[in-house]
Write an enzyme that holds these catalytic residues in place. Sequence first.
Site, PDB file in Angstrom:
ATOM      1  N   TYR A 166       0.834  -1.214   0.000  1.00 57.96           N
ATOM      2  CA  TYR A 166       0.000   0.000   0.000  1.00 57.96           C
ATOM      3  C   TYR A 166       0.869   1.266   0.000  1.00 57.96           C
ATOM      4  CZ  TYR A 166      -3.606   3.146   2.036  1.00 57.96           C
ATOM      5  OH  TYR A 166      -4.474   4.159   2.309  1.00 57.96           O
ATOM      6  N   LYS A 170       0.951   4.190  -2.760  1.00 57.71           N
ATOM      7  CA  LYS A 170       0.572   5.553  -2.373  1.00 57.71           C
ATOM      8  C   LYS A 170       1.691   6.540  -2.647  1.00 57.71           C
ATOM      9  CE  LYS A 170      -3.641   5.321  -0.907  1.00 57.71           C
ATOM     10  NZ  LYS A 170      -4.672   5.691  -1.908  1.00 57.71           N
TER      11      LYS A 170
HETATM   12  P1  NAI Z   1     -13.266   2.990   1.852  1.00 56.69           P
HETATM   13  O1  NAI Z   1     -12.939   1.535   1.801  1.00 56.69           O
HETATM   14  O2  NAI Z   1     -14.434   3.422   2.660  1.00 56.69           O
HETATM   15  O3  NAI Z   1     -13.448   3.575   0.393  1.00 56.69           O
HETATM   16  C1  NAI Z   1     -12.808   3.086  -0.737  1.00 56.69           C
HETATM   17  C2  NAI Z   1     -13.855   2.933  -1.826  1.00 56.69           C
HETATM   18  O4  NAI Z   1     -13.208   2.531  -3.031  1.00 56.69           O
HETATM   19  C3  NAI Z   1     -14.889   1.841  -1.488  1.00 56.69           C
HETATM   20  O5  NAI Z   1     -16.193   2.383  -1.536  1.00 56.69           O
HETATM   21  C4  NAI Z   1     -14.644   0.769  -2.532  1.00 56.69           C
HETATM   22  O6  NAI Z   1     -15.802   0.072  -2.919  1.00 56.69           O
HETATM   23  C5  NAI Z   1     -14.045   1.573  -3.675  1.00 56.69           C
HETATM   24  N1  NAI Z   1     -13.227   0.753  -4.568  1.00 56.69           N
HETATM   25  C6  NAI Z   1     -12.331  -0.191  -4.223  1.00 56.69           C
HETATM   26  N2  NAI Z   1     -11.780  -0.741  -5.316  1.00 56.69           N
HETATM   27  C7  NAI Z   1     -12.330  -0.120  -6.382  1.00 56.69           C
HETATM   28  C8  NAI Z   1     -12.153  -0.225  -7.796  1.00 56.69           C
HETATM   29  N3  NAI Z   1     -11.291  -1.098  -8.307  1.00 56.69           N
HETATM   30  N4  NAI Z   1     -12.855   0.593  -8.606  1.00 56.69           N
HETATM   31  C9  NAI Z   1     -13.741   1.481  -8.075  1.00 56.69           C
HETATM   32  N5  NAI Z   1     -13.966   1.610  -6.752  1.00 56.69           N
HETATM   33  C10 NAI Z   1     -13.264   0.827  -5.921  1.00 56.69           C
HETATM   34  O7  NAI Z   1     -11.927   3.714   2.355  1.00 56.69           O
HETATM   35  P2  NAI Z   1     -11.609   5.262   2.619  1.00 56.69           P
HETATM   36  O8  NAI Z   1     -10.968   5.340   3.927  1.00 56.69           O
HETATM   37  O9  NAI Z   1     -12.762   6.122   2.304  1.00 56.69           O
HETATM   38  O10 NAI Z   1     -10.456   5.489   1.549  1.00 56.69           O
HETATM   39  C11 NAI Z   1     -10.526   6.387   0.456  1.00 56.69           C
HETATM   40  C12 NAI Z   1      -9.120   6.631  -0.072  1.00 56.69           C
HETATM   41  O11 NAI Z   1      -8.357   7.333   0.918  1.00 56.69           O
HETATM   42  C13 NAI Z   1      -8.342   5.357  -0.382  1.00 56.69           C
HETATM   43  O12 NAI Z   1      -7.550   5.541  -1.523  1.00 56.69           O
HETATM   44  C14 NAI Z   1      -7.479   5.175   0.838  1.00 56.69           C
HETATM   45  O13 NAI Z   1      -6.319   4.417   0.569  1.00 56.69           O
HETATM   46  C15 NAI Z   1      -7.165   6.620   1.186  1.00 56.69           C
HETATM   47  N6  NAI Z   1      -6.755   6.803   2.559  1.00 56.69           N
HETATM   48  C16 NAI Z   1      -7.653   6.724   3.591  1.00 56.69           C
HETATM   49  C17 NAI Z   1      -7.237   6.947   4.882  1.00 56.69           C
HETATM   50  C18 NAI Z   1      -8.183   6.994   6.030  1.00 56.69           C
HETATM   51  O14 NAI Z   1      -7.758   7.442   7.120  1.00 56.69           O
HETATM   52  N7  NAI Z   1      -9.433   6.580   5.873  1.00 56.69           N
HETATM   53  C19 NAI Z   1      -5.817   7.166   5.200  1.00 56.69           C
HETATM   54  C20 NAI Z   1      -4.974   7.277   4.064  1.00 56.69           C
HETATM   55  C21 NAI Z   1      -5.438   7.086   2.799  1.00 56.69           C
END
Ligand code: NAI
Length: 289
Positions: A166, A170
Amino acid sequence: MKMPGVDGRVVIVTGAGGGLGREYALDLAANGARVVVNDLGGARDGSGAGSAMADEVVAEIREAGGEAVANYDSVATAEGAAGIVATALDAFGSVHGVVSNAGILRDASFAKLDDAGWDAVQQVHLYGGYYVTHAVWPLFREQGFGRIVVATSTSGLYGNFGQANYGAAKSGLIGLINTLAIEGAKNDIKANAIAPLAATRMTEDIAPAEFLEKLPPAFVAPVVTHLMSEELEETGSVFVVGGGQVQRVQQFQNKGVTFATPPTASEVADRWSEITDMAGATPGRNPLG
Ligand code: NAI
């Protein structure tokens, strides 16, 4: 008050069916953007798929009086990215911004990480970021306008146990926007990265509940909306955003030492404290650029 430079703009948010992406989509729509709510609708590890997640966010936006359309393609293929852009063009006739936010987790210590866990994470985060930005790039250049935000992570900036796959993906996205900012400059294409900190399904079992309580995704979304705006000057920058804090992160390079002739390894070792001393360091730049 609506951000004037976002009103009427067409913005794609990938992974917008839940978590941070949902919040970005809601805030952009509340500011007048027409939003493509993309989500594959699978589980946190990337398995499964479905339309309900994206549909629910579209319904929420419409109920609040905003404009949105759903897309269920995966960002992890070039065809999926083309499908997302096609949805935007069919529904709204243009694309002005992309928030590359979709993400999955396959955490494992490096000793236990296998190729499948490495590949799946690169495919969604790094290839996903590449495919979606590459699909809109010709459009952005032609219209002389584009706004890109990629989701990076403090794990990419600083590392985290169990997240070699990851963190590498990133960090790669920061490399991507660094160059998109340079190549996009003459066409008013701005590319920035957000390292969010928020309570979502991705973090629910990673951080303690008391810490997560302070991190509603709503604190992150307005920064993304600002980075989508027409009046934005910022490009090639990285922001850590969460729990009310909005901070810029930048790489610094120190004065180091200069050897007039190729040194021996022991001459390098002798000067090591000067080589590693960050006092007086200044923002780094590419000497080849
Ligand atoms: P989340 O799991 O709630 O949201 C990710 C979304 O991406 C999900 O709704 C999922 O269905 C969708 N997804 C996954 N694979 C996919 C694909 N191949 N095509 C289309 N959609 C797809 O997680 P969150 O926390 O909202 O994460 C959002 C972004 O922020 C991610 O890139 C994550 O790595 C990044 N992030 C989040 C952090 C946090 O504190 N929540 C920290 C650092 C980064």
